[in-house]
Design a protein around this motif. Structure first.
Motif, PDB file in Angstrom:
ATOM      1  N   CYS A   1       8.777  -1.153   5.074  1.00  0.00           N
ATOM      2  CA  CYS A   1       8.475   0.257   4.263  1.00  0.00           C
ATOM      3  C   CYS A   1       9.724   0.658   3.549  1.00  0.00           C
ATOM      4  O   CYS A   1      10.754   0.307   4.035  1.00  0.00           O
ATOM      5  N   THR A   2       9.463   1.310   2.578  1.00  0.00           N
ATOM      6  CA  THR A   2      10.491   2.129   1.624  1.00  0.00           C
ATOM      7  C   THR A   2      10.066   3.380   1.422  1.00  0.00           C
ATOM      8  O   THR A   2       8.820   3.741   1.289  1.00  0.00           O
ATOM      9  N   LEU A   3      10.881   4.438   1.467  1.00  0.00           N
ATOM     10  CA  LEU A   3      10.673   6.008   1.373  1.00  0.00           C
ATOM     11  C   LEU A   3      11.899   6.740   0.565  1.00  0.00           C
ATOM     12  O   LEU A   3      13.298   6.198   1.220  1.00  0.00           O
TER      13      LEU A   3
ATOM     14  N   GLY B   1       0.726  -1.295   0.005  1.00  0.00           N
ATOM     15  CA  GLY B   1      -0.008   0.168  -0.019  1.00  0.00           C
ATOM     16  C   GLY B   1       0.723   1.214  -0.259  1.00  0.00           C
ATOM     17  O   GLY B   1       1.922   1.123   0.459  1.00  0.00           O
ATOM     18  N   THR B   2       0.328   2.415  -0.381  1.00  0.00           N
ATOM     19  CA  THR B   2       1.085   3.657  -0.465  1.00  0.00           C
ATOM     20  C   THR B   2       0.435   4.703  -0.081  1.00  0.00           C
ATOM     21  O   THR B   2      -0.661   4.717   0.074  1.00  0.00           O
TER      22      THR B   2
ATOM     23  N   PHE C   1      -1.900   1.466   7.748  1.00  0.00           N
ATOM     24  CA  PHE C   1      -1.909   0.457   6.754  1.00  0.00           C
ATOM     25  C   PHE C   1      -2.681  -0.661   7.283  1.00  0.00           C
ATOM     26  O   PHE C   1      -2.472  -1.362   8.177  1.00  0.00           O
ATOM     27  N   HIS C   2      -3.945  -0.705   6.607  1.00  0.00           N
ATOM     28  CA  HIS C   2      -4.764  -1.917   6.866  1.00  0.00           C
ATOM     29  C   HIS C   2      -4.496  -3.094   5.914  1.00  0.00           C
ATOM     30  O   HIS C   2      -4.945  -3.163   4.690  1.00  0.00           O
ATOM     31  N   VAL C   3      -3.953  -4.281   6.638  1.00  0.00           N
ATOM     32  CA  VAL C   3      -3.622  -5.325   5.690  1.00  0.00           C
ATOM     33  C   VAL C   3      -4.494  -6.347   6.115  1.00  0.00           C
ATOM     34  O   VAL C   3      -4.897  -6.989   7.400  1.00  0.00           O
ATOM     35  N   THR C   4      -5.071  -7.397   5.081  1.00  0.00           N
ATOM     36  CA  THR C   4      -6.056  -8.354   5.373  1.00  0.00           C
ATOM     37  C   THR C   4      -5.582  -9.549   4.593  1.00  0.00           C
ATOM     38  O   THR C   4      -4.885  -9.557   3.678  1.00  0.00           O
ATOM     39  N   ASP C   5      -6.236 -10.504   5.002  1.00  0.00           N
ATOM     40  CA  ASP C   5      -6.124 -11.873   4.433  1.00  0.00           C
ATOM     41  C   ASP C   5      -7.330 -12.893   4.747  1.00  0.00           C
ATOM     42  O   ASP C   5      -8.436 -12.260   5.112  1.00  0.00           O
ATOM     43  N   PHE C   6      -7.357 -13.989   4.142  1.00  0.00           N
ATOM     44  CA  PHE C   6      -8.318 -15.078   4.117  1.00  0.00           C
ATOM     45  C   PHE C   6      -7.702 -16.355   4.451  1.00  0.00           C
ATOM     46  O   PHE C   6      -6.539 -16.709   4.090  1.00  0.00           O
TER      47      PHE C   6
ATOM     48  N   SER D   1       5.785   3.289   0.551  1.00  0.00           N
ATOM     49  CA  SER D   1       5.320   2.291   0.118  1.00  0.00           C
ATOM     50  C   SER D   1       5.600   1.142   1.132  1.00  0.00           C
ATOM     51  O   SER D   1       6.676   0.806   1.619  1.00  0.00           O
ATOM     52  N   CYS D   2       4.655   0.492   1.826  1.00  0.00           N
ATOM     53  CA  CYS D   2       4.778  -0.675   2.967  1.00  0.00           C
ATOM     54  C   CYS D   2       3.807  -1.915   2.372  1.00  0.00           C
ATOM     55  O   CYS D   2       2.928  -1.822   1.877  1.00  0.00           O
ATOM     56  N   SER D   3       4.424  -3.053   2.889  1.00  0.00           N
ATOM     57  CA  SER D   3       3.782  -4.296   2.890  1.00  0.00           C
ATOM     58  C   SER D   3       4.061  -5.262   4.224  1.00  0.00           C
ATOM     59  O   SER D   3       4.919  -4.872   5.126  1.00  0.00           O
ATOM     60  N   ALA D   4       3.013  -6.195   4.300  1.00  0.00           N
ATOM     61  CA  ALA D   4       3.152  -6.932   5.744  1.00  0.00           C
ATOM     62  C   ALA D   4       2.912  -8.483   5.157  1.00  0.00           C
ATOM     63  O   ALA D   4       2.123  -8.630   4.380  1.00  0.00           O
ATOM     64  N   ALA D   5       3.575  -9.407   5.949  1.00  0.00           N
ATOM     65  CA  ALA D   5       3.250 -10.747   5.844  1.00  0.00           C
ATOM     66  C   ALA D   5       2.086 -11.394   6.559  1.00  0.00           C
ATOM     67  O   ALA D   5       1.794 -12.559   6.378  1.00  0.00           O
ATOM     68  N   THR D   6       1.681 -10.324   7.395  1.00  0.00           N
ATOM     69  CA  THR D   6       0.495 -10.980   8.156  1.00  0.00           C
ATOM     70  C   THR D   6      -0.590  -9.999   8.302  1.00  0.00           C
ATOM     71  O   THR D   6      -0.268  -8.753   8.398  1.00  0.00           O
TER      72      THR D   6
END
Length: 796
Positions: free
Chosen positions: A122-124, A92-93, A169-174, A140-145
């Protein structure tokens, strides 16, 4: 106005607009002019600020023009994160905006904080630079969980620092789940399982569902519907089964964008199964390194069909290596079999189990026992033995069973020449354990030898090494020896024996003399406890001749003989010779000849010398010395008074042995006076450094005869402090006319630093005659106080 000692008072006005804070020294003092003071101002808000400074001294007052302070700043803000729902593993950015205030220029450094909670990566960009305003950077940020993560971005320019508000940053999964987790069916029907999609952290969206595993022939597996949407509906139905009794697994894969999740459902026929069992291991006793086998039997229950995969467990204890052939069985007929083959390098009782698996069905055999046996071999160190080719040395070989080994073990010994070995008995049978055998070896040569002993039973083979030591002795002399002796005299020669490879016994000696020889040993037994012993062999014979003898040494069966010893018996004698055997002298002159005694056949006596002259008048003769021990020489000196030819007979006598030699002397011409030394000098304390390392003898010669020319040669014989003659100096032949005197003649000897400290004495002699080739007469005569002998010492 007030005057404060010539010190104007300074004051700064309030700023326009308000907000500028200033500091200024309260006054300046004139010592010299002009004087300066520093006005320092700051503001917390960007803007254009003006102030004035007023100076007052008594009634004097002056104010500066307006002073402008240009204050700059920047702001930093973050945009909304896109997308609002970030899938696990995706990014997400957020746009970071940096705005200059009141014309700020330069670079603002950017940094992103660690996330709360941890787990967001994150990267900046590291900075933005104002050319225009505002400037932007992408975070720009990401997460594995799945989770809600927050970060803050900080901008820094020198002492200025500002932070954004918290950025979310709202990270979702299923996930996918099945209920039930396995399907049981009765062929040829099917069974079902509900596949549910479960949101993590508020996941929403459509998820595609598909069967992604391979379905066996004769079987079906379908999912319906092919997609679900969260939050609702979130379930689909898996229908699976086979026309026959087959077990298999179905993998359902759910996909949403970049996210992929799976669930596995086991499918097996209800009421259909299989059993598994293992036969007894054969052979019941397995040799270490060999293999034992067990037959694995898989039996269908309730018309079970399909494939059963087989696996073998690790052994207890570890160390057994196993394999199955084949590793799976497929039912067409029942039962099906596989062969389990196992081996171990170490004796022991090992157990394993074999497990059969088909879909959700799993069965395991009872423990399967592999009884592995072995044996060990050892060899004792044999005692040393003589290398006589008959006496043996023995090593005891012990064979010990391991883990109940039972059977025959064959034994063999391998040895290189000159060893000859045997094994008795050549095989042993266990139990009972241990069993023993004997390896016996003999040798004709001394030395240390390794013998490899091998024990074999079936495929088992073990070895041990025994070291055999064989010793011996040698007897000397080992090469031919000749002993010189005289009749009736006892002469000796040594006899010795030496140990070889540690021999420490006794050696008995015997002799084998030839006829006429008496041979006696000093001792008849040599003891070699220390490795060496010797004695003396005494030999004698009554008559001249060569006699032989050998000495034989014996110890048990060992026997060695010396080389041939020869006793050479001869009568001792000597020879007598004269050199020269003839010469000529003048009337009144002298001459010499050297008489030499040489021993023969071991002569060791004293020879007495006498000289007789024939005719007896006109020539006198003397000898010096008059006796010689064993060998040596004497000087015969003659003086002639009358012309004529004379025979001087020199006789040497030692006991009953007498030998003579003749010297022919001719006396001719008138009597000639002997020449004499007319001058002599040398350095008694010879300093090498001052005399070019040389000793010089200066001498003069006087012909004392008024009518005859004579020829002379000067000889200087030098003797050192130990009585040896290290050197002799001889001049060339000098011609002396009647009554002639020659002076300052020189003989030179060079020395070295090694001679420093040595002392020498010398004698000067004139060798002369009336012919330059016959200087047979000697003279040491001197005129006046001239010295013909002396000494000197060498100094540095």
């Amino acid at each position: 106005m007030q005057r404060h000692n010539g010190r104007p008072i300074l004051a700064v006005s309030a700023s326009t607009p308000a907000g500028l804070t200033c500091t200024l020294p309260a006054s300046v003092t004139f010592g010299s002019s002009p004087q300066t003071a520093t006005l320092s101002c700051s503001a917390t808000t960007a803007g254009q600020y003006t102030v004035t400074v007023t100076g007052t001294d008594g009634t004097l007052s002056h104010t500066t023009a307006s002073i402008l302070f240009h204050v700059v700043d920047f702001t930093i803000a973050s945009g909304a994160v896109s997308p609002t729902q970030i899938l696990v593993g995706a990014s997400g950015t957020s746009t970071i905006t940096v705005t200059a205030i009141n014309g700020l220029t330069g670079t603002v450094n950017l940094a992103v904080s660690a996330s709360t909670p941890a787990g967001l990566t994150c990267t900046l960009p590291a900075s933005v630079t104002f050319g225009t305003s505002p400037q932007t950077a992408t975070l720009s940020c990401s997460a594995a969980t799945a989770g809600d993560y927050t970060v803050i971005v900080t901008g820094t320019d020198g002492t200025l620092s500002h932070m954004t508000a918290t950025i979310l940053f709202h990270v979702t999964d299923f996930t996918l789940t099945s209920s039930p987790s396995s399907i049981s069916y009765t062929a040829p029907n099917t069974g079902t399982s509900t596949i549910s999609a479960n949101a993590l952290n508020g996941f929403t969206g459509s998820i595609s569902l598909a069967v992604t595993s391979v379905v066996p022939a004769g079987c079906t597996a379908t999912i319906s519907p092919a997609s679900v949407t969260l939050p609702t509906p979130n379930a689909a139905t898996l229908t699976a089964g086979c026309t026959g009794a087959v077990s298999f697994s179905v993998t359902i894969t759910g996909t949403s964008g970049t996210l992929t999740r799976t669930v596995i459902v086991a499918v097996s026929p209800g009421g259909q199964d299989f059993s598994i069992s293992a036969s007894a291991v054969t052979p019941s006793q397995i040799l270490a390194g060999a293999s034992g086998t067990s037959t694995i039997t898989v039996t269908s229950i309730g018309s079970f069909t399909g494939t059963v995969n087989l696996s073998v467990s690790a052994s207890t204890p570890t160390g057994l290596l196993c394999g199955l052939t084949p590793t799976s069985v497929t039912f067409g007929t029942s039962p099906q079999t596989s062969t389990l083959s196992c081996s171990a390098a170490t004796a022991g009782d090992y157990t394993v189990t074999v497990t059969g698996t088909s879909g959700g069905l799993t069965h395991t055999t009872s423990a399967i026992l592999f009884h592995v046996v072995d044996f060990t071999i050892s060899a004792s160190a044999p005692a040393a033995a003589p290398a006589d080719g008959t006496t043996t040395a023995s090593s005891t070989v012990t064979v010990t069973g391991l883990n109940g080994f039972a059977g025959a073990v064959t034994l063999s010994a391998t040895a290189l020449a000159p060893l000859v070995c045997s094994v008795t008995p050549s095989s042993v049978t266990l139990p009972p354990s241990p069993q023993t055998s004997t390896v016996s070896c003999k040798s004709t040569s001394a030395g240390t030898f390794s013998v490899a002993i091998t024990a074999t039973s079936g495929s088992l083979s073990h070895s041990a090494t025994a070291t055999f030591n064989f010793n011996d002795f040698t007897i000397s002399p080992s090469a031919a020896v000749t002993v010189n002796c005289t009749p009736g005299v006892t002469c000796t020669t040594p006899i010795s024996a030496s140990s070889v490879n540690g021999f420490a016994g006794s050696v008995s000696l015997t002799t084998s003399p030839s006829a006429g020889l008496t041979a006696t040993l000093g001792k008849s037994v040599l003891v070699l406890s220390s490795g060496f012993d010797s004695t003396t062999l005494s030999l004698s014979a009554a008559a001249n001749g060569d006699y032989t003898v050998t000495v034989t040494g014996t110890s048990g069966l060992l026997s060695h003989t010396t080389a041939v010893i020869t006793l050479h018996v001869t009568t001792p004698d000597f020879t007598i010779t004269a050199s020269p055997a003839s010469f000529t002298i003048s009337v009144g002159g002298t001459g010499t000849s050297t008489i030499t005694i040489t021993p023969i056949n071991g002569f060791s006596g004293t020879v007495s010398l006498t000289a007789t002259v024939n005719p007896s008048t006109g020539l006198t003769a003397s000898l010096s010395p008059t006796s010689i021990m064993m060998s040596g020489s004497s000087t015969l000196t003659v003086m002639g008074s009358l012309n004529g030819t004379y025979i001087v007979t020199v006789t040497g006598t030692s006991g009953t042995i007498t030998h003579s030699t003749n010297v022919n002397v001719t006396v001719s011409g008138a009597q000639v006076s002997a020449p004499a030394f007319g001058q002599s000098n040398w350095k008694q304390r010879l300093q090498l450094s001052k005399n070019n390392f040389q000793q010089q003898w200066r001498f003069g010669l006087q012909n004392t005869d008024p009518s005859t020319t004579v020829y002379a040669q000067v000889q200087i014989n030098v003797v050192d402090g130990a009585g040896f003659v290290p050197f002799t100096l001889t001049s060339s032949v000098i011609t002396l006319a009647p009554n002639q005197l020659l002076t300052n003649l020189i003989l030179t000897k060079t020395f070295t630093n090694a001679d420093i400290g040595r002392s020498f004495s010398f004698q000067m002699v004139i060798l002369w005659g009336t012919s330059p080739t016959s200087l047979t007469q000697q003279s040491t005569a001197a005129i006046g106080f001239v010295r013909t002998s002396g000494s000197f010492t060498i100094l540095a």
